[in-house]
Design an enzyme around this catalytic site. Structure first.
Site, PDB file in Angstrom:
ATOM      1  N   ASP A   1       6.631  -3.613   2.477  1.00 10.17           N
ATOM      2  CA  ASP A   1       6.667  -4.242   3.798  1.00 10.17           C
ATOM      3  C   ASP A   1       5.442  -5.156   3.885  1.00 10.17           C
ATOM      4  OD1 ASP A   1       6.843  -4.963   6.430  1.00 10.17           O
ATOM      5  OD2 ASP A   1       7.059  -2.924   7.204  1.00 10.17           O
TER       6      ASP A   1
ATOM      7  N   ASP B   1       9.669   1.109   3.076  1.00 10.94           N
ATOM      8  CA  ASP B   1      10.649   1.627   4.037  1.00 10.94           C
ATOM      9  C   ASP B   1      12.022   1.660   3.384  1.00 10.94           C
ATOM     10  OD1 ASP B   1       9.728   2.583   6.407  1.00 10.94           O
ATOM     11  OD2 ASP B   1       9.737   0.656   7.442  1.00 10.94           O
TER      12      ASP B   1
ATOM     13  N   ASP C   1       3.297  -0.124   2.320  1.00 12.57           N
ATOM     14  CA  ASP C   1       4.337   0.633   3.016  1.00 12.57           C
ATOM     15  C   ASP C   1       5.679   0.310   2.392  1.00 12.57           C
ATOM     16  OD1 ASP C   1       5.790   2.090   4.929  1.00 12.57           O
ATOM     17  OD2 ASP C   1       5.906   0.378   6.279  1.00 12.57           O
TER      18      ASP C   1
END
Length: 390
Positions: free
Chosen positions: A293, A99, A97
């Site tokens: 992440d 972000d 992930d």
């Protein structure tokens, strides 16, 4: 967000799902399913659903009209069990992930949504390069999250069996945690001519890993220097601290005479080459790591957004991106749902706001304004506007 706005968005999300064909992930019956409703709190999560409880995906989403939709990276014997200990873990996708608002150099208070996503795209390309080049992964699904970044699902054979510790090692590699130049230098004890004691021959691995990446960057610099006239080459070398006129002159000769050795990974062609390699190692770590992440990748039970669903914080589609189209993908255009294109709606905003979306740039003044529906949905989902009265 007031009740009128929630009701409008919930209804239009339902319209979207009614006209959209979604593809579930592999083995959907072995995964846990969850979603967040349009409750006034905005964070009510309903989870521990099995595929049997979901049933037909389009019908389920059309009926429930959720704000966010998730499925588990993990696969289980009993995915609908009410606690993780009772589910019976079988394996998990390896999920990454990115972000945008957590990336180095991004300031959510100063940078626009589009600017943050552009930085995130660069990080995504670095991540994909690491996964494909250094790990050799091939079964990758790339997804725009619909919000602040991107997800990558890896499903190569054997990956699902990795435990949290193994996934932690992958995270550390991708982020170059606990990696420094000295840890990449190979040392081979060799007998020096005329010396009583052996000495170490220092080299970098040119076949793969961070050693190859540092070596590639060092060699690219050397190639650049060798193309310059001698005087310019010496000036370029003297731009590094500790390299004076005499050393730069000798180094220009060495980089030419012993280039093949350096290309093979030998750092001992000249003492200053080791220093340059150290400098380029830091540059490599800064430029080629991917700031993922970390908890998402190490969590074998993580819930992740369903591709094809809508993101309740933007109204954009969680979009699966073919690998060969990643570089050209524009989330501000390509993730705008067709459901919201071609209609105008009234929204009420308290403060003037700028929106870049759907290939256009919009200035929405304070008060009640008529805007394209996809702009209005974006503003309402982000709590920057309320639905105007009918």
């Amino acid at each position: 967000m007031n009740e009128r706005t929630r009701r409008y968005l919930r209804g239009r999300f339902g319209d979207h799902y009614r006209g959209t064909e979604l593809s579930p992930p592999p083995e959907p019956n072995e995964r846990e399913w969850g979603y967040i409703t349009w409750s006034s709190g905005g964070t009510t999560m309903i989870r521990h659903h099995s595929w049997m409880e979901v049933g037909d995906l389009r019908t389920f989403l059309t009926d429930e009209r959720p704000r966010h939709v998730y499925f588990s990276a993990g696969r289980y014997d009993d995915p609908g069990a009410g606690s993780m200990s009772k589910k019976g873990w079988r394996g998990s996708d390896l999920v990454f992930d990115l972000d945008a608002d957590h990336l180095p150099g991004v300031d959510p208070d100063e940078d626009s949504y589009g600017e943050m996503l552009a930085v995130c795209k660069d990080a995504l390309l670095r991540l994909l390069d690491l996964l494909e080049t250094d790990f050799g992964f091939e079964d990758l699904t790339v997804v725009f999250s619909g919000g602040r970044g991107y997800h990558v699902h890896v499903r190569d054979d054997g990956v699902d069996e990795l435990d949290r510790g193994n996934r932690r090692e992958i995270v550390d590699y991708v982020m170059a945690n606990q990696v420094d130049f000295e840890s990449l230098v190979n040392r081979e004890s060799v007998a020096g001519l005329g010396l009583k004691n052996p000495t170490d021959k220092r080299s970098l691995d040119t076949t793969g890993g961070w050693g190859r990446r540092v070596h590639d960057r060092l060699l690219a610099f050397v190639d650049e220097v060798r193309e310059l006239p001698d005087e310019e080459a010496r000036e370029r070398l003297q731009s590094f601290e500790g390299i004076g006129a005499g050393r730069s002159k000798k180094l220009v000769e060495v980089l030419d005479d012993r280039y093949d050795e350096l290309a093979a990974g030998n750092l001992d062609v000249h003492p200053t080459v080791v220093r340059l390699a150290d400098i380029f190692a830091e540059e490599t770590f800064a430029a080629e790591t991917a700031p993922i992440d970390e908890p998402v990748t190490t969590d074998i039970n993580r819930l992740i957004r369903l591709p094809g669903s809508l993101h309740g914080g933007t109204g954009l589609a969680v979009t699966r991106i073919p690998r060969d189209e990643v570089a050209e993908f524009d989330p501000l255009h390509d993730a705008v749902p067709e459901t919201f294109v071609g209609n105008d709606i009234e929204v009420t905003v308290d403060e003037p706001t700028e929106v870049e979306l759907g290939g256009g740039s919009f200035t929405v003044e304070a008060g009640t304004q008529t805007v394209p529906e996809y702009v209005g949905v974006f503003l309402m989902a982000r709590d920057h506007a309320e639905k105007g009265k009918e």
